[in-house]
Design a protein around this motif. Structure first.
Motif, mmCIF file in Angstrom:
data_model
loop_
_atom_site.group_PDB
_atom_site.id
_atom_site.type_symbol
_atom_site.label_atom_id
_atom_site.label_comp_id
_atom_site.label_asym_id
_atom_site.label_seq_id
_atom_site.Cartn_x
_atom_site.Cartn_y
_atom_site.Cartn_z
ATOM 1 N N VAL A 20 9.949 53.924 18.344
ATOM 2 C CA VAL A 20 9.170 54.907 17.599
ATOM 3 C C VAL A 20 9.981 55.362 16.391
ATOM 4 O O VAL A 20 11.134 55.785 16.526
ATOM 5 C CB VAL A 20 8.810 56.120 18.479
ATOM 6 N N LYS A 21 9.376 55.279 15.214
ATOM 7 C CA LYS A 21 10.031 55.743 13.992
ATOM 8 C C LYS A 21 9.372 57.046 13.574
ATOM 9 O O LYS A 21 8.153 57.096 13.378
ATOM 10 C CB LYS A 21 9.931 54.691 12.885
ATOM 11 N N GLU A 22 10.204 58.074 13.444
ATOM 12 C CA GLU A 22 9.695 59.401 13.106
ATOM 13 C C GLU A 22 9.974 59.735 11.649
ATOM 14 O O GLU A 22 10.880 59.177 11.026
ATOM 15 C CB GLU A 22 10.341 60.464 13.998
ATOM 16 N N SER A 23 9.204 60.673 11.127
ATOM 17 C CA SER A 23 9.520 61.224 9.811
ATOM 18 C C SER A 23 10.784 62.059 9.936
ATOM 19 O O SER A 23 11.108 62.557 11.015
ATOM 20 C CB SER A 23 8.355 62.075 9.298
ATOM 21 N N GLU A 24 11.501 62.233 8.837
ATOM 22 C CA GLU A 24 12.812 62.868 8.928
ATOM 23 C C GLU A 24 12.815 64.338 8.503
ATOM 24 O O GLU A 24 13.813 65.024 8.696
ATOM 25 C CB GLU A 24 13.819 62.094 8.079
ATOM 26 N N HIS A 25 11.720 64.825 7.936
ATOM 27 C CA HIS A 25 11.694 66.212 7.481
ATOM 28 C C HIS A 25 11.270 67.147 8.624
ATOM 29 O O HIS A 25 10.282 66.878 9.313
ATOM 30 C CB HIS A 25 10.714 66.381 6.311
#
Length: 759
Positions: free
Chosen positions: A461-466
């Protein structure tokens, strides 16, 4: 030299592995031609070990598919090969091609098939010359030709093939003759000059067209044949797995970094063999040097600017990509072009020397604008628009990144206090996955953006970083059938998280796979010539949305669908050969979508539907969709000149009626826009300037970073420009965004929503 002698010469020059071992010298190995039998073997091994789809047939069972893909790539319209050819290929290679690849013997088949293809093309073009010179065509006869032969049977023999070919030539000549009649008619109606006074006859024009095609088929070397064949083998695994030659990989990198090193000119292949200058990039190397002019014709290139006659390469009838390769080179080096000046006397030439430099593709960069308008409630609205043509990034360590560009634009839009944002992803074919992950975080809190499954079935799973979004106001995402790959990840993530309303054509493209470039040369034996082995771009992963649904094959279906001509066309992953299937996995952990009710989609749909029903342009589109569906279903074109003239007259009358209606209506819309809307352009060059944005007239402020040659035929098209440069899709997208701004504002005032920015 014909293709047969080229191939024989190449075979004689090949050096076996044993010879390389005896010589035991890397320097000598570099002097040899690349052994594409070895390349093919290594690529076959890499495909089996690395490709995502482990459920496919065993490699050795794919011979028929490899052969079918290669034949389709060479002869898509089934007019060159005969059934006798196909039967021979299937008998000799249909069950053995995969084995030949693994045994380093596949180029024999690739060369044999390609050599036969060239012989058939030579025979067809020779017949075209005879037919066009003798003028045997009866345009009063009741004959038809298939519009598409993709699913047609192969011609039984040469006699049947030549009859199909006769009809193809007849149709080409008839189309060119009728095109000229229509252009002359339009020119007279508009009081413009005769356009064909100095032009070749229709027969000569058609003949030159086929002559150029023949030259392009003959002008090949071992690298080209290997690239055609190995690409077909790779694409049999899925449409996006591919083999890229050394030069093709260089072009791929240039496209991703959104810049190239060259002279900054747009080239077009002319039917008589020359290469014409159709555009010059403003402030690019050619523009700064000043001697190259629009409509100049390049006939030869010295890539080294050596001044030696033997280094000047004749490019007449050369493929345009090979001409481009000669002109491009290292920054700071010079290239000389032998040019026939536009407007010069016949036979006049000049030499133009240009220093190569970096050319930014500014029309492919992110850009933005602000539109000030008034909502239905009478309240002012400032609507921001960001257009992103691709998810570009420099994979070689450069600073070019589309997410950085979009972030800069977004921050300036927020300083300008926009009330709503439309992100236009139409025509965006994708790009760098990391840019999508980072960009999604501009609009959401830390959330899953995409799930990626590898060949072992493992899901990451790739998440947003903000932690917090940069912008959390009302938002619309505009898509079409050409929005693919990375565009679909962004649109799908924002839709899953109920963060934005997706508006557009019936679906996006449906490319839900990840490709990784793998250098084949790295896997080859040490003493082999690995420099030009090429690259395998192989599918290694599959995308899934945060909700668990794959974007593969089905794409992203908008919340609000607008009518489009693409509904009648075969556009999308599902129409491609060997496309992987759509499937669903579990939702991503920590996937917490916002409340969908706060997007007010049912109400937005209702209001949009009413506007679409009243919109004449969408009515025209739906009418065209029905006509195109009927044409594709009939799959037949008349070769009777009377019938075709009637069809053209009907189409011309319909277009005249539409244009007359549009001119009147567009003038009224443009006048209303001047009273109700203000437009402010925002480019990357303006982002950090503290000066206020200047109001522009969008109909007069078309951003073009290139001087372009005039096309007199195109200028006869009197279809009016869209008012305020807003096509129906963009205008309706903005209307939906305006509705969303207004409804959201009312809901906040009623206490139904938290204030913007509160969480």
């Amino acid at each position: 030299m014909n293709i047969r002698s080229i191939l024989q010469s190449w075979r004689r020059s090949r050096v076996g592995v044993a010879s390389l071992v005896v010589l035991a010298s890397a320097q000598v190995a570099c002097a040899q031609k690349t052994d594409f039998d070895q390349v093919g073997c290594q690529m076959a091994i890499m495909l089996q070990n690395s490709h995502f789809d482990r459920s496919r047939q065993p490699f050795r069972a794919l011979s028929d598919d490899f052969l079918a893909t290669y034949l389709k790539d060479l002869d898509f319209g089934r007019v060159y090969f005969t059934k006798a050819d196909i039967d021979r290929f299937e008998e000799e290679y249909g069950e053995t091609l995969s084995q030949m690849l693994l045994e380093r013997d596949s180029m024999r088949a690739a060369e044999d098939i390609y050599e036969t293809f060239v012989e058939r093309v030579e025979a067809r073009v020779a017949e075209a010359k005879r037919l066009l010179k003798e003028g045997e065509f009866d345009f009063d006869a009741e004959e038809t030709v298939k519009r598409s032969r993709e699913e047609a049977p192969w011609p039984e023999d040469e006699k049947e093939a030549m009859e199909i070919w006769r009809k193809q030539i007849k149709e080409a000549l008839l189309s060119e003759t009728l095109r000229r009649e229509m252009v002359i008619k339009l020119a007279k109606e508009q009081g413009k000059e005769e356009l064909f006074a100095d032009e070749r006859s229709p027969e000569e024009k058609i003949l030159l067209r086929y002559e150029r095609f023949l030259r392009s088929v003959q002008d090949v070397d071992s690298d080209d044949i290997a690239a055609y064949f190995l690409s077909a083998v790779a694409k049999t695994f899925d449409p996006h797995t591919d083999y890229l030659s050394f030069k093709q990989m260089e072009r791929f990198r240039d496209g991703m970094r959104n810049q190239l090193v060259g002279i900054g000119a747009l080239l077009q292949a002319e039917e008589d063999g020359a290469t014409k200058i159709m555009g010059i990039v403003l402030n690019g190397p050619a523009d700064r040097q000043g001697d190259l002019e629009l409509n100049d014709r390049v006939v030869a290139v010295d890539p080294l600017n050596s001044g030696k006659p033997e280094d000047m390469v004749d490019i007449m009838f050369m493929k345009i990509d090979k001409v481009v390769d000669l002109i491009r080179g290292k920054e700071g080096t010079e290239v000389s072009l032998k040019v026939e000046p536009a407007g010069g006397v016949p036979g006049e030439t000049k030499i133009v020397v240009i220093e190569r430099g970096k050319v930014e593709l500014k029309d492919e960069q992110a850009s933005a604008e602000i539109i000030e308008t008034t909502g239905n409630d009478g309240e002012p609205q400032r609507l921001g628009v960001i257009r992103l043509p691709s998810f570009y990034a420099d994979f070689d360590g450069g600073s070019t990144r589309c997410s950085v560009d979009v972030e800069r634009l977004l921050e300036r839009l927020m300083l300008e206090k926009i009330d709503g944002l439309m992100l236009d992803l139409r025509g965006n074919g994708g790009g760098a996955l990391e840019e999508v992950r980072r960009m999604t975080g501009f609009f959401t809190k830390r959330q899953p953006v995409v799930q990626v499954k590898n060949t072992l079935g493992q899901v990451q799973v790739k998440e947003s970083e903000h932690r917090r979004p940069l912008y959390d106001g009302p938002m619309v995402v505009l898509t079409d059938k050409s929005s693919a790959s990375a565009s679909e990840i962004l649109a799908g993530a924002l839709q899953d998280q109920n963060r934005a309303v997706v508006v557009g054509e019936s679906s996006t493209f449906g490319k839900g796979t990840v490709q990784q470039p793998m250098d084949i040369g790295r896997q080859m034996p040490f003493f082999a010539n690995r420099n030009r082995a090429g690259t395998l771009k192989v599918t290694i992963q599959k995308f899934y949305r945060p909700s668990g649904s794959s974007t593969q094959n089905r794409g992203v279906v908008p919340d609000i669908i607008l009518p489009s001509l693409s509904d009648a066309l075969e556009i999308g992953e599902g129409y491609l050969d060997h496309a992987l299937d759509h499937d669903i996995i579990r939702p991503a952990p920590d996937f917490e979508p916002l409340d969908k009710k706060h997007l007010f989609i049912p109400r937005l749909k209702e209001e949009s539907s009413e506007r679409v029903k009243e919109c004449k342009d969408f009515a025209y589109i739906m009418e065209d969709v029905m006509k195109e569906r009927n044409r594709r279903r009939e799959n037949s074109v008349s070769l009777n000149i009377g019938t075709r003239r009637e069809e053209l007259a009907e189409a011309d009358e319909r277009q005249h009626e539409r244009n007359a209606e549009r001119r009147k209506r567009f003038a009224e819309v443009a006048e209303a826009d001047k009273k109700a809307k203000k437009f402010f352009r925002l480019s990357l060059d303006q982002v950090e300037k503290e000066e206020p944005l200047k109001e522009v007239d969008p109909s007069q402020d078309a951003q073009d970073y290139m001087r372009r040659a005039e096309n007199k035929t195109e200028q006869l098209d009197d279809t009016p420009e869209w008012p305020s440069n807003l096509d129906p899709f963009e205008r309706e997208g903005l209307a939906i965004l305006g509705d969303l701004v207004e409804i959201t504002r009312d809901a906040r005032m009623a206490g139904m929503l938290k204030p913007s920015g509160a969480r």
